[in-house]
Design a protein around this motif. Structure first.
Motif, mmCIF file in Angstrom:
data_model
loop_
_atom_site.group_PDB
_atom_site.id
_atom_site.type_symbol
_atom_site.label_atom_id
_atom_site.label_comp_id
_atom_site.label_asym_id
_atom_site.label_seq_id
_atom_site.Cartn_x
_atom_site.Cartn_y
_atom_site.Cartn_z
ATOM 1 N N PHE A 1 -0.553 -9.637 -1.484
ATOM 2 C CA PHE A 1 -1.645 -8.654 -1.514
ATOM 3 C C PHE A 1 -1.502 -7.682 -0.340
ATOM 4 O O PHE A 1 -1.621 -6.462 -0.515
ATOM 5 N N LEU A 2 -1.219 -8.195 0.843
ATOM 6 C CA LEU A 2 -1.080 -7.340 2.017
ATOM 7 C C LEU A 2 0.087 -6.370 1.871
ATOM 8 O O LEU A 2 0.052 -5.253 2.407
ATOM 9 N N ALA A 3 1.114 -6.789 1.149
ATOM 10 C CA ALA A 3 2.294 -5.935 0.998
ATOM 11 C C ALA A 3 1.967 -4.634 0.278
ATOM 12 O O ALA A 3 2.697 -3.647 0.405
ATOM 13 N N SER A 4 0.868 -4.607 -0.494
ATOM 14 C CA SER A 4 0.510 -3.381 -1.209
ATOM 15 C C SER A 4 0.249 -2.243 -0.223
ATOM 16 O O SER A 4 0.582 -1.083 -0.493
ATOM 17 N N SER A 5 -0.336 -2.559 0.929
ATOM 18 C CA SER A 5 -0.580 -1.538 1.943
ATOM 19 C C SER A 5 0.728 -1.025 2.530
ATOM 20 O O SER A 5 0.887 0.185 2.765
ATOM 21 N N ALA A 6 1.676 -1.919 2.766
ATOM 22 C CA ALA A 6 2.968 -1.503 3.303
ATOM 23 C C ALA A 6 3.716 -0.618 2.308
ATOM 24 O O ALA A 6 4.349 0.372 2.701
ATOM 25 N N VAL A 7 3.628 -0.960 1.018
ATOM 26 C CA VAL A 7 4.271 -0.131 -0.004
ATOM 27 C C VAL A 7 3.655 1.266 -0.011
ATOM 28 O O VAL A 7 4.351 2.277 -0.073
ATOM 29 N N GLY A 8 2.318 1.310 0.057
ATOM 30 C CA GLY A 8 1.633 2.602 0.093
ATOM 31 C C GLY A 8 1.995 3.401 1.329
ATOM 32 O O GLY A 8 2.220 4.618 1.251
ATOM 33 N N ALA A 9 2.058 2.725 2.473
ATOM 34 C CA ALA A 9 2.401 3.420 3.721
ATOM 35 C C ALA A 9 3.797 4.003 3.662
ATOM 36 O O ALA A 9 4.049 5.121 4.126
ATOM 37 N N LEU A 10 4.734 3.264 3.081
ATOM 38 C CA LEU A 10 6.102 3.759 2.946
ATOM 39 C C LEU A 10 6.151 4.974 2.028
ATOM 40 O O LEU A 10 6.798 5.985 2.340
ATOM 41 N N ALA A 11 5.452 4.906 0.905
ATOM 42 C CA ALA A 11 5.422 6.043 -0.018
ATOM 43 C C ALA A 11 4.816 7.271 0.650
ATOM 44 O O ALA A 11 5.324 8.394 0.517
ATOM 45 N N GLY A 12 3.732 7.053 1.396
ATOM 46 C CA GLY A 12 3.102 8.166 2.101
ATOM 47 C C GLY A 12 4.020 8.793 3.124
ATOM 48 O O GLY A 12 4.097 10.021 3.250
ATOM 49 N N ALA A 13 4.750 7.950 3.856
ATOM 50 C CA ALA A 13 5.671 8.462 4.873
ATOM 51 C C ALA A 13 6.776 9.306 4.249
ATOM 52 O O ALA A 13 7.179 10.332 4.800
ATOM 53 N N LEU A 14 7.267 8.892 3.094
ATOM 54 C CA LEU A 14 8.356 9.609 2.445
ATOM 55 C C LEU A 14 7.899 10.923 1.821
ATOM 56 O O LEU A 14 8.692 11.864 1.690
ATOM 57 N N LEU A 15 6.620 11.004 1.439
ATOM 58 C CA LEU A 15 6.127 12.177 0.712
ATOM 59 C C LEU A 15 5.370 13.169 1.582
ATOM 60 O O LEU A 15 5.054 14.271 1.122
ATOM 61 N N ALA B 1 -6.182 -0.174 -4.594
ATOM 62 C CA ALA B 1 -6.955 0.611 -3.623
ATOM 63 C C ALA B 1 -6.424 0.393 -2.208
ATOM 64 O O ALA B 1 -6.348 1.341 -1.414
ATOM 65 N N TRP B 2 -6.031 -0.833 -1.897
ATOM 66 C CA TRP B 2 -5.495 -1.127 -0.560
ATOM 67 C C TRP B 2 -4.159 -0.413 -0.344
ATOM 68 O O TRP B 2 -3.868 0.068 0.749
ATOM 69 N N GLY B 3 -3.367 -0.311 -1.393
ATOM 70 C CA GLY B 3 -2.122 0.432 -1.301
ATOM 71 C C GLY B 3 -2.341 1.924 -1.125
ATOM 72 O O GLY B 3 -1.651 2.577 -0.339
ATOM 73 N N VAL B 4 -3.311 2.470 -1.854
ATOM 74 C CA VAL B 4 -3.653 3.896 -1.709
ATOM 75 C C VAL B 4 -4.149 4.170 -0.289
ATOM 76 O O VAL B 4 -3.832 5.194 0.315
ATOM 77 N N LEU B 5 -4.931 3.235 0.254
ATOM 78 C CA LEU B 5 -5.413 3.372 1.628
ATOM 79 C C LEU B 5 -4.242 3.429 2.604
ATOM 80 O O LEU B 5 -4.222 4.258 3.529
ATOM 81 N N GLY B 6 -3.256 2.577 2.409
ATOM 82 C CA GLY B 6 -2.081 2.596 3.274
ATOM 83 C C GLY B 6 -1.337 3.919 3.202
ATOM 84 O O GLY B 6 -0.888 4.450 4.220
ATOM 85 N N ALA B 7 -1.223 4.477 2.003
ATOM 86 C CA ALA B 7 -0.548 5.763 1.834
ATOM 87 C C ALA B 7 -1.322 6.880 2.532
ATOM 88 O O ALA B 7 -0.734 7.719 3.229
ATOM 89 N N ALA B 8 -2.647 6.899 2.355
ATOM 90 C CA ALA B 8 -3.467 7.955 2.961
ATOM 91 C C ALA B 8 -3.430 7.877 4.486
ATOM 92 O O ALA B 8 -3.360 8.907 5.170
#
Length: 422
Positions: free
Chosen positions: A265-279, A319-326
């Motif tokens: 579950f926690l990994a969803s935030s890391a995935v989002g953060a990585l996507a956000g960093a790349l974009l 939602a937690w992944g989207v939060l990480g991306a934002a």
């Protein structure tokens, strides 16, 4: 052309050194709690590692910011990695011989994180001398993305696997990664390491550390265009920490996620953060920095509320992944704006103020989240989202001014370099 290529090949070396340190951090943040849990089952003693992790920022952050603006930043970064490697080698030896103890773990964590204060501030202040202004968003995105991958997806699992073989092994690998980072950074030229070309001429008449510290604080708090975005970032960080403090309870008790899947579950935030960093660089180029920042903070607030109100674990993880991306997008854009606007001779002090405020108020956010969670767990993310949206509404004018100033500085730098490019 990439940021690294525009920087004449120096940014890739800087990035490689940073990535090596990120891998070491990911290993250490996993290995030290594992060693602590093997030494004691007292939750209070184990949680003391968190105190040792953040305490150096509160104690030394502002003063280190002044030193970063005075000294050779490359030497500071290399020295920090060498000291960190030595501390981990000593701990690995103690663990291997059965002489490790909880106080020793505290001392090592405190030492390593004190070095991290020097390393992080020096690196952030040096970056604008490694890449052109228009390459800052891309460069910061690569740094944040690499940090996410190596800390969350590489360092943490690697530490667990090595610990299963021998308790001292992840610590030894950890030390080696810090040493490698130091060796890579040795190749950075003096031109990008020093604080300013005229530093040697100004040295005899330089003001005291206290005077330079006051000047840095004045630059942060005396300028509304700087103050408003920093307040926004601090409040957003408090809101995030309010959720993080009770996250395990929300995920397990409110959404029914079993212990075995909590890490997934926690990994969803890391995935989002990585996507956000790349974009981030592409989004900022398409929308502009101000719209990108407003969008990122607005999505952050809405994602917090959506996380708390989600009807099930899958939507909550989304939602937690989207939060990480934002969060990743907002951090990269704001960091690039500050690095563009603030003179290089003041960047260490300004960055130290931002970090000290963020880390200093993080425990307050966690405490408030715990108190509100006693009433009802899902209230915490909903209230956190409301706080972020309210803070965005109040600080948007100052945020617009900072971004406008950064855009003007970037345009001026581009115009100045145009003739030489031709």
């Amino acid at each position: 052309m990439s940021a690294g290529e525009k920087a004449g090949g120096h940014f890739p070396r800087f990035l490689a050194g940073s990535l090596s340190g990120n891998l070491a951090d990911g290993i250490m943040f996993t290995a030290l709690p594992l060693v602590a849990a093997a030494l004691t089952n007292d939750p209070l003693l184990v949680s003391g590692l968190i105190v040792a992790r953040f305490l150096p920022w509160l104690l030394f952050g502002l003063v280190v910011g002044v030193l970063v603006d005075r000294l050779d930043r490359g030497v500071l970064m290399v020295s920090a990695n060498l000291v960190r490697a030595a501390a981990l080698v000593a701990l690995a030896a103690l663990v291997a011989t059965g002489h490790a103890s909880i106080p020793v773990l505290y001392a090592v964590m405190f030492t390593v994180m004190t070095c991290e204060v020097f390393y992080d501030l020096a690196g952030r202040a040096m970056l604008p001398r490694l890449v052109p202004v228009e390459g800052l968003d891309r460069a910061n995105g690569r740094i944040v993305g690499g940090k996410t991958v190596l800390e969350d997806f590489a360092g943490a699992p690697l530490a667990g696997l090595l610990f299963a073989v021998a308790a001292f092994l992840p610590l030894a690998v950890n030390a080696g990664a810090y040493l490698l980072g130091a060796l890579v950074l040795l190749g950075l030229p003096l031109a990008v390491r020093r604080t300013a070309p005229e530093a040697a001429e100004d040295a005899p008449a330089r003001p005291s550390v206290r005077a330079e510290l006051r000047a840095g604080l004045s630059l942060v708090f005396g300028d509304r265009a700087m103050r408003s975005p920093i307040v926004l970032n601090v409040l957003a960080n408090m809101a995030f920490m309010a959720q993080a403090g009770v996250l395990v309870l929300i995920v397990q008790e409110h959404f029914g996620v079993p212990e075995a899947l909590y890490g997934v579950f926690l990994a969803s935030s890391a995935v989002g953060a990585l996507a956000g960093a790349l974009l981030t660089a592409r989004i900022a180029a398409a929308l502009g920095r101000f719209r990108t920042s407003v969008l990122a903070f607005a999505v952050m607030g809405l994602a917090c509320a959506a996380f708390g109100l989600a009807p099930g674990a899958y939507l909550a993880a989304l939602a937690w992944g989207v939060l990480g991306a934002a969060m990743s997008v907002s951090n990269i854009v704001m960091l690039g704006c500050v690095q563009t606007v603030v003179p290089g001779t003041h960047l260490g002090r300004v960055m130290s103020c931002v970090q000290v405020l963020g880390f200093g108020l993080a425990p307050v956010g966690a405490l408030l989240g715990g108190l509100l969670g006693r009433v009802e767990l899902f209230y915490v993310p909903v209230a956190a989202g409301g706080l972020i949206l309210l803070a965005l509404l109040c600080t948007a004018p100052g945020l617009r001014r900072l971004v406008a100033r950064a855009d003007e500085a970037a345009a001026a730098a581009a115009a100045e370099s145009a003739p030489s490019a031709g």
